[in-house]
Design a protein around this motif. Structure first.
Motif, PDB file in Angstrom:
ATOM      1  N   UNK A  95      87.827 100.551  38.240  1.00 30.79           N
ATOM      2  CA  UNK A  95      88.008  99.176  38.682  1.00 30.79           C
ATOM      3  C   UNK A  95      87.563  98.992  40.133  1.00 30.79           C
ATOM      4  N   UNK A  96      87.897  99.943  40.988  1.00 38.00           N
ATOM      5  CA  UNK A  96      87.512  99.860  42.397  1.00 38.00           C
ATOM      6  C   UNK A  96      85.999  99.892  42.534  1.00 38.00           C
ATOM      7  N   UNK A  97      85.361 100.776  41.796  1.00 41.32           N
ATOM      8  CA  UNK A  97      83.906 100.890  41.880  1.00 41.32           C
ATOM      9  C   UNK A  97      83.214  99.662  41.292  1.00 41.32           C
ATOM     10  N   UNK A  98      83.774  99.114  40.225  1.00 42.66           N
ATOM     11  CA  UNK A  98      83.197  97.889  39.659  1.00 42.66           C
ATOM     12  C   UNK A  98      83.364  96.704  40.607  1.00 42.66           C
ATOM     13  N   UNK A  99      84.502  96.620  41.280  1.00 44.86           N
ATOM     14  CA  UNK A  99      84.693  95.566  42.274  1.00 44.86           C
ATOM     15  C   UNK A  99      83.677  95.692  43.400  1.00 44.86           C
ATOM     16  N   UNK A 100      83.374  96.921  43.787  1.00 47.32           N
ATOM     17  CA  UNK A 100      82.383  97.140  44.828  1.00 47.32           C
ATOM     18  C   UNK A 100      80.992  96.683  44.424  1.00 47.32           C
ATOM     19  N   UNK A 101      80.673  96.762  43.140  1.00 43.18           N
ATOM     20  CA  UNK A 101      79.372  96.279  42.662  1.00 43.18           C
ATOM     21  C   UNK A 101      79.239  94.769  42.782  1.00 43.18           C
ATOM     22  N   UNK A 102      80.359  94.079  42.822  1.00 41.51           N
ATOM     23  CA  UNK A 102      80.347  92.613  42.895  1.00 41.51           C
ATOM     24  C   UNK A 102      80.416  92.087  44.330  1.00 41.51           C
ATOM     25  N   UNK A 103      80.465  92.972  45.303  1.00 36.97           N
ATOM     26  CA  UNK A 103      80.575  92.576  46.713  1.00 36.97           C
ATOM     27  C   UNK A 103      79.316  91.858  47.194  1.00 36.97           C
ATOM     28  N   UNK A 104      79.482  90.997  48.180  1.00 38.90           N
ATOM     29  CA  UNK A 104      78.345  90.328  48.813  1.00 38.90           C
ATOM     30  C   UNK A 104      77.626  91.269  49.766  1.00 38.90           C
ATOM     31  N   UNK A 105      78.365  92.150  50.417  1.00 40.18           N
ATOM     32  CA  UNK A 105      77.817  93.097  51.375  1.00 40.18           C
ATOM     33  C   UNK A 105      76.968  94.127  50.631  1.00 40.18           C
ATOM     34  N   UNK A 106      75.681  94.236  50.984  1.00 35.48           N
ATOM     35  CA  UNK A 106      74.780  95.130  50.256  1.00 35.48           C
ATOM     36  C   UNK A 106      75.135  96.604  50.460  1.00 35.48           C
ATOM     37  N   UNK A 107      75.665  96.971  51.631  1.00 38.61           N
ATOM     38  CA  UNK A 107      76.053  98.365  51.849  1.00 38.61           C
ATOM     39  C   UNK A 107      77.210  98.755  50.937  1.00 38.61           C
ATOM     40  N   UNK A 108      78.155  97.853  50.771  1.00 37.10           N
ATOM     41  CA  UNK A 108      79.280  98.131  49.872  1.00 37.10           C
ATOM     42  C   UNK A 108      78.799  98.263  48.439  1.00 37.10           C
ATOM     43  N   UNK A 109      77.870  97.391  48.035  1.00 39.54           N
ATOM     44  CA  UNK A 109      77.327  97.474  46.677  1.00 39.54           C
ATOM     45  C   UNK A 109      76.605  98.800  46.450  1.00 39.54           C
ATOM     46  N   UNK A 110      75.805  99.212  47.435  1.00 38.90           N
ATOM     47  CA  UNK A 110      75.057 100.471  47.292  1.00 38.90           C
ATOM     48  C   UNK A 110      75.996 101.670  47.227  1.00 38.90           C
ATOM     49  N   UNK A 111      76.997 101.683  48.072  1.00 41.63           N
ATOM     50  CA  UNK A 111      77.929 102.818  48.073  1.00 41.63           C
ATOM     51  C   UNK A 111      78.744 102.857  46.781  1.00 41.63           C
ATOM     52  N   UNK A 112      79.129 101.703  46.274  1.00 39.33           N
ATOM     53  CA  UNK A 112      79.853 101.645  44.998  1.00 39.33           C
ATOM     54  C   UNK A 112      78.961 102.109  43.856  1.00 39.33           C
ATOM     55  N   UNK A 113      77.712 101.671  43.865  1.00 36.94           N
ATOM     56  CA  UNK A 113      76.776 102.081  42.817  1.00 36.94           C
ATOM     57  C   UNK A 113      76.545 103.593  42.854  1.00 36.94           C
ATOM     58  N   UNK A 114      76.431 104.155  44.057  1.00 41.92           N
ATOM     59  CA  UNK A 114      76.221 105.598  44.181  1.00 41.92           C
ATOM     60  C   UNK A 114      77.436 106.372  43.658  1.00 41.92           C
ATOM     61  N   UNK A 115      78.628 105.940  44.036  1.00 42.52           N
ATOM     62  CA  UNK A 115      79.842 106.623  43.576  1.00 42.52           C
ATOM     63  C   UNK A 115      80.002 106.477  42.059  1.00 42.52           C
ATOM     64  N   UNK A 116      79.701 105.293  41.547  1.00 37.30           N
ATOM     65  CA  UNK A 116      79.796 105.081  40.103  1.00 37.30           C
ATOM     66  C   UNK A 116      78.779 105.960  39.375  1.00 37.30           C
ATOM     67  N   UNK A 117      77.587 106.083  39.934  1.00 40.49           N
ATOM     68  CA  UNK A 117      76.584 106.962  39.340  1.00 40.49           C
ATOM     69  C   UNK A 117      77.039 108.407  39.308  1.00 40.49           C
ATOM     70  N   UNK A 118      77.670 108.862  40.386  1.00 35.78           N
ATOM     71  CA  UNK A 118      78.186 110.234  40.413  1.00 35.78           C
ATOM     72  C   UNK A 118      79.283 110.432  39.370  1.00 35.78           C
TER      73      UNK A 118
END
Length: 161
Positions: A95-118
């Motif tokens: 849930x935390x990682x999915x919420x990060x994918x919906x963020x407006x901040x591109x750095x937060x989206x990228x970091x969430x996507x990377x963690x979700x990928x891992x």
């Protein structure tokens, strides 16, 4: 913030146990209460600035860098861990990682996507089990299974880019 940077740096290192067995530092951190604390901090931010204990006036300046660092730490931990406790999904990691994918901040989206990928890579590399898991993102005797919402979010993200 410095402690989070330090944890990111040491999570790829190994330590020797009492019987000369090597153990990843990431395994110790990700399966300890530290991951639970990091997820609680990210959940608190979801609930609003006041829930995280920040004053509303300076929350915008403080929270995004902290969230970036927390998500980066989660990604590094997931990248270097060799064993992840099955109950970690119950802490709300997906849930935390999915919420990060919906963020407006591109750095937060990228970091969430990377963690979700891992996390998805970890799940994909686990040996199959005889029984299939449900689609709630649970693990255990039935094996790891990503929730359907993760698949939908990934497809949505890829179509948007």
């Amino acid at each position: 913030m410095s402690t989070l940077v330090y944890l990111e740096q040491i999570c790829s290192q190994q330590i020797r146990g009492p019987n000369t067995c090597k153990m990843q530092v990431a395994d110790l951190i990700v399966n300890s209460s530290l991951l639970h604390l990091v997820l609680r901090m990210l959940h608190a931010r979801r609930g609003g600035h006041e829930a995280a204990g920040y004053v509303a006036g300076n929350a915008a300046a403080v929270v995004p860098p902290l969230r970036e660092r927390l998500l980066s730490l989660i990604g590094q931990l997931l990248r270097h861990t060799t064993y992840l406790e099955p109950g970690v999904t119950e802490l709300g990691l997906f849930e935390v990682l999915l919420d990060g994918l919906r963020e407006q901040n591109s750095k937060l989206r990228r970091r969430s996507a990377a963690a979700l990928g891992e996390l998805l890579f970890y799940i994909a590399t686990q040996p199959p089990t005889s029984r299939a898991a449900d689609s709630t993102g649970t693990a255990g005797q039935a094996g790891w299974q990503a929730p359907d919402a993760v698949r939908a979010a990934i497809v949505e993200t890829l179509q948007a880019s």
